[in-house]
Design a protein around this motif. Structure first.
Motif, PDB file in Angstrom:
ATOM      1  N   ALA A   1     -16.843 -19.299 -30.154  1.00  0.00           N
ATOM      2  CA  ALA A   1     -15.759 -19.021 -29.204  1.00  0.00           C
ATOM      3  C   ALA A   1     -14.964 -20.292 -28.893  1.00  0.00           C
ATOM      4  N   VAL A   2     -15.672 -21.402 -28.665  1.00  0.00           N
ATOM      5  CA  VAL A   2     -14.991 -22.675 -28.405  1.00  0.00           C
ATOM      6  C   VAL A   2     -14.181 -23.084 -29.645  1.00  0.00           C
ATOM      7  N   SER A   3     -14.778 -22.917 -30.822  1.00  0.00           N
ATOM      8  CA  SER A   3     -14.093 -23.318 -32.059  1.00  0.00           C
ATOM      9  C   SER A   3     -12.828 -22.488 -32.292  1.00  0.00           C
ATOM     10  N   ARG A   4     -12.884 -21.203 -31.962  1.00  0.00           N
ATOM     11  CA  ARG A   4     -11.690 -20.363 -32.108  1.00  0.00           C
ATOM     12  C   ARG A   4     -10.569 -20.866 -31.212  1.00  0.00           C
ATOM     13  N   GLU A   5     -10.906 -21.272 -29.987  1.00  0.00           N
ATOM     14  CA  GLU A   5      -9.863 -21.797 -29.086  1.00  0.00           C
ATOM     15  C   GLU A   5      -9.249 -23.062 -29.668  1.00  0.00           C
ATOM     16  N   VAL A   6     -10.114 -23.955 -30.174  1.00  0.00           N
ATOM     17  CA  VAL A   6      -9.611 -25.204 -30.753  1.00  0.00           C
ATOM     18  C   VAL A   6      -8.773 -24.904 -31.999  1.00  0.00           C
ATOM     19  N   GLY A   7      -9.246 -23.968 -32.819  1.00  0.00           N
ATOM     20  CA  GLY A   7      -8.508 -23.598 -34.028  1.00  0.00           C
ATOM     21  C   GLY A   7      -7.155 -22.989 -33.707  1.00  0.00           C
ATOM     22  N   ASP A   8      -7.112 -22.105 -32.716  1.00  0.00           N
ATOM     23  CA  ASP A   8      -5.846 -21.461 -32.340  1.00  0.00           C
ATOM     24  C   ASP A   8      -4.826 -22.485 -31.869  1.00  0.00           C
ATOM     25  N   ARG A   9      -5.296 -23.507 -31.160  1.00  0.00           N
ATOM     26  CA  ARG A   9      -4.356 -24.477 -30.573  1.00  0.00           C
ATOM     27  C   ARG A   9      -3.955 -25.584 -31.546  1.00  0.00           C
ATOM     28  N   THR A  10      -4.719 -25.793 -32.620  1.00  0.00           N
ATOM     29  CA  THR A  10      -4.432 -26.912 -33.523  1.00  0.00           C
ATOM     30  C   THR A  10      -4.026 -26.460 -34.925  1.00  0.00           C
ATOM     31  N   GLY A  11      -4.272 -25.202 -35.250  1.00  0.00           N
ATOM     32  CA  GLY A  11      -3.924 -24.713 -36.567  1.00  0.00           C
ATOM     33  C   GLY A  11      -4.894 -25.104 -37.669  1.00  0.00           C
ATOM     34  N   VAL A  12      -6.044 -25.686 -37.317  1.00  0.00           N
ATOM     35  CA  VAL A  12      -7.020 -26.028 -38.357  1.00  0.00           C
ATOM     36  C   VAL A  12      -7.869 -24.799 -38.690  1.00  0.00           C
ATOM     37  N   ALA A  13      -8.464 -24.827 -39.868  1.00  0.00           N
ATOM     38  CA  ALA A  13      -9.296 -23.703 -40.301  1.00  0.00           C
ATOM     39  C   ALA A  13     -10.602 -23.671 -39.513  1.00  0.00           C
ATOM     40  N   VAL A  14     -11.022 -22.475 -39.156  1.00  0.00           N
ATOM     41  CA  VAL A  14     -12.322 -22.290 -38.503  1.00  0.00           C
ATOM     42  C   VAL A  14     -13.189 -21.468 -39.455  1.00  0.00           C
ATOM     43  N   PHE A  15     -14.227 -22.080 -39.972  1.00  0.00           N
ATOM     44  CA  PHE A  15     -15.080 -21.404 -40.945  1.00  0.00           C
ATOM     45  C   PHE A  15     -15.982 -20.376 -40.256  1.00  0.00           C
ATOM     46  N   PRO A  16     -16.454 -19.376 -41.021  1.00  0.00           N
ATOM     47  CA  PRO A  16     -17.414 -18.425 -40.459  1.00  0.00           C
ATOM     48  C   PRO A  16     -18.661 -19.167 -39.969  1.00  0.00           C
ATOM     49  N   THR A  17     -19.223 -18.650 -38.911  1.00  0.00           N
ATOM     50  CA  THR A  17     -20.325 -19.343 -38.229  1.00  0.00           C
ATOM     51  C   THR A  17     -21.626 -19.304 -39.037  1.00  0.00           C
ATOM     52  N   ILE A  18     -22.320 -20.434 -39.049  1.00  0.00           N
ATOM     53  CA  ILE A  18     -23.690 -20.510 -39.574  1.00  0.00           C
ATOM     54  C   ILE A  18     -24.613 -20.275 -38.379  1.00  0.00           C
ATOM     55  N   PRO A  19     -25.267 -19.099 -38.299  1.00  0.00           N
ATOM     56  CA  PRO A  19     -25.887 -18.702 -37.028  1.00  0.00           C
ATOM     57  C   PRO A  19     -27.336 -19.122 -36.823  1.00  0.00           C
ATOM     58  N   ILE A  20     -27.996 -19.629 -37.864  1.00  0.00           N
ATOM     59  CA  ILE A  20     -29.417 -19.974 -37.723  1.00  0.00           C
ATOM     60  C   ILE A  20     -29.583 -21.458 -38.003  1.00  0.00           C
ATOM     61  N   GLY A  21     -30.258 -22.151 -37.092  1.00  0.00           N
ATOM     62  CA  GLY A  21     -30.406 -23.592 -37.219  1.00  0.00           C
ATOM     63  C   GLY A  21     -31.836 -24.058 -37.047  1.00  0.00           C
ATOM     64  N   VAL A  22     -31.978 -25.268 -36.515  1.00  0.00           N
ATOM     65  CA  VAL A  22     -33.277 -25.937 -36.410  1.00  0.00           C
ATOM     66  C   VAL A  22     -33.835 -25.674 -35.005  1.00  0.00           C
ATOM     67  N   SER A  23     -34.756 -24.721 -34.907  1.00  0.00           N
ATOM     68  CA  SER A  23     -35.246 -24.279 -33.591  1.00  0.00           C
ATOM     69  C   SER A  23     -36.745 -24.090 -33.553  1.00  0.00           C
ATOM     70  N   SER A  24     -37.473 -24.860 -34.351  1.00  0.00           N
ATOM     71  CA  SER A  24     -38.917 -24.628 -34.394  1.00  0.00           C
ATOM     72  C   SER A  24     -39.585 -24.914 -33.051  1.00  0.00           C
ATOM     73  N   ASN A  25     -38.910 -25.682 -32.177  1.00  0.00           N
ATOM     74  CA  ASN A  25     -39.501 -25.950 -30.854  1.00  0.00           C
ATOM     75  C   ASN A  25     -39.400 -24.746 -29.907  1.00  0.00           C
ATOM     76  N   HIS A  26     -38.831 -23.652 -30.408  1.00  0.00           N
ATOM     77  CA  HIS A  26     -38.808 -22.393 -29.643  1.00  0.00           C
ATOM     78  C   HIS A  26     -39.739 -21.357 -30.268  1.00  0.00           C
ATOM     79  N   ALA A  27     -40.551 -21.767 -31.233  1.00  0.00           N
ATOM     80  CA  ALA A  27     -41.275 -20.827 -32.090  1.00  0.00           C
ATOM     81  C   ALA A  27     -42.214 -19.898 -31.334  1.00  0.00           C
ATOM     82  N   GLN A  28     -42.692 -20.301 -30.152  1.00  0.00           N
ATOM     83  CA  GLN A  28     -43.656 -19.473 -29.413  1.00  0.00           C
ATOM     84  C   GLN A  28     -42.996 -18.274 -28.734  1.00  0.00           C
ATOM     85  N   PHE A  29     -41.677 -18.218 -28.746  1.00  0.00           N
ATOM     86  CA  PHE A  29     -40.973 -17.149 -28.036  1.00  0.00           C
ATOM     87  C   PHE A  29     -40.393 -16.136 -29.025  1.00  0.00           C
TER      88      PHE A  29
END
Ligand SMILES: [Zn+2]
Length: 242
Positions: free
Chosen positions: A32-60
């Motif tokens: 959402a933040v990136s879309r706002e920045v993209g709309d105001r600057t005209g730069v490309a906003v790539f599709p989101t990479i939704p899964i990252g480094v979160s092993s410290n949440h593994a118990q949940f």
């Protein structure tokens, strides 16, 4: 691409965010933040990479993650394929603090080995050490951008634990003067993470808290991206050996 060679690579995580927030908080807010920045600057906003480094949440439940090496390599390859079409400068818009080391490695590899400029931005405002993961600001950002995904009736204020066994935790991921690979569950049974001893006040979250913080935050990102658009890509690369 004829006028703008900057792209925003949006990266987040899919991990528990306490009882009240969606698993997708980090990637949804970063997008959402990136879309706002993209709309105001005209730069490309790539599709989101939704899964990252979160092993410290593994118990949940619901925390899905990859290794730092996998995220690093994935982002490097995304940027390299984009570069083949003419993109030369990348802003990695990161919604999750746990991704930072892997993304900085990716930016270093792109600059050092592939002559591409990349930098990493934490793509959401923060309230500093008195707040934290799944706390007042993240809940507020969710209320602002996609309030239907928030269960405010489940929000509680949580005081962070200070002990790991008999040892005193002195900061996020710190015991005494040492760093250690802390899990979220080490400080909170509800999956809320902040500085040991502090109380994270998710019940004070509101859409207005987020909109007040977002205005100057997004303005500063827009100003930076405008500067990056004008910058000579060659001048941003590693210097040759003396
Ligand atoms: Zn988060």
């Amino acid at each position: 691409l004829e006028g703008v060679d900057v792209a925003l690579i949006v990266v987040g995580s899919t991990e528990q965010h306490g009882p009240q927030n969606p698993l997708g908080t980090d990637h949804l807010v970063a997008a959402a933040v990136s879309r706002e920045v993209g709309d105001r600057t005209g730069v490309a906003v790539f599709p989101t990479i939704p899964i990252g480094v979160s092993s410290n949440h593994a118990q949940f439940p619901g925390s899905i993650y990859v290794s730092p090496e996998t995220l690093r390599d994935y982002v490097v390859e995304v940027a390299m394929s984009a570069a083949s079409h003419g993109f030369a400068k990348f802003v990695i818009m990161n919604g999750h603090g746990g991704n930072t080391n892997a993304l900085m490695d990716a930016a270093a590899i792109l600059r050092r080995d592939f002559e591409l400029f990349a930098c990493v931005v934490l793509a959401m405002p923060s309230l500093g050490e008195g707040d934290g993961h799944a706390g007042k600001m993240e809940t507020s950002l969710n209320l602002h951008y996609h309030g239907h995904l928030v269960h405010m009736e489940r929000a509680v204020d949580v005081t962070q634990k200070t002990k790991l066994g008999s040892l005193t935790m002195t900061g996020v991921g710190r015991i005494g003067p040492a760093q250690f690979p802390m899990d979220v569950i080490d400080v909170s049974d509800l999956g809320i993470m902040g500085k040991p001893g502090t109380t994270i006040k998710a019940t004070e979250a509101s859409a207005k808290v987020a909109s007040d913080a977002l205005k100057p935050f997004v303005d500063s990102l827009v100003a930076f991206v405008e500067e990056l658009k004008k910058a000579d890509a060659e001048e941003l690369l590693c210097k040759p050996h003396k």
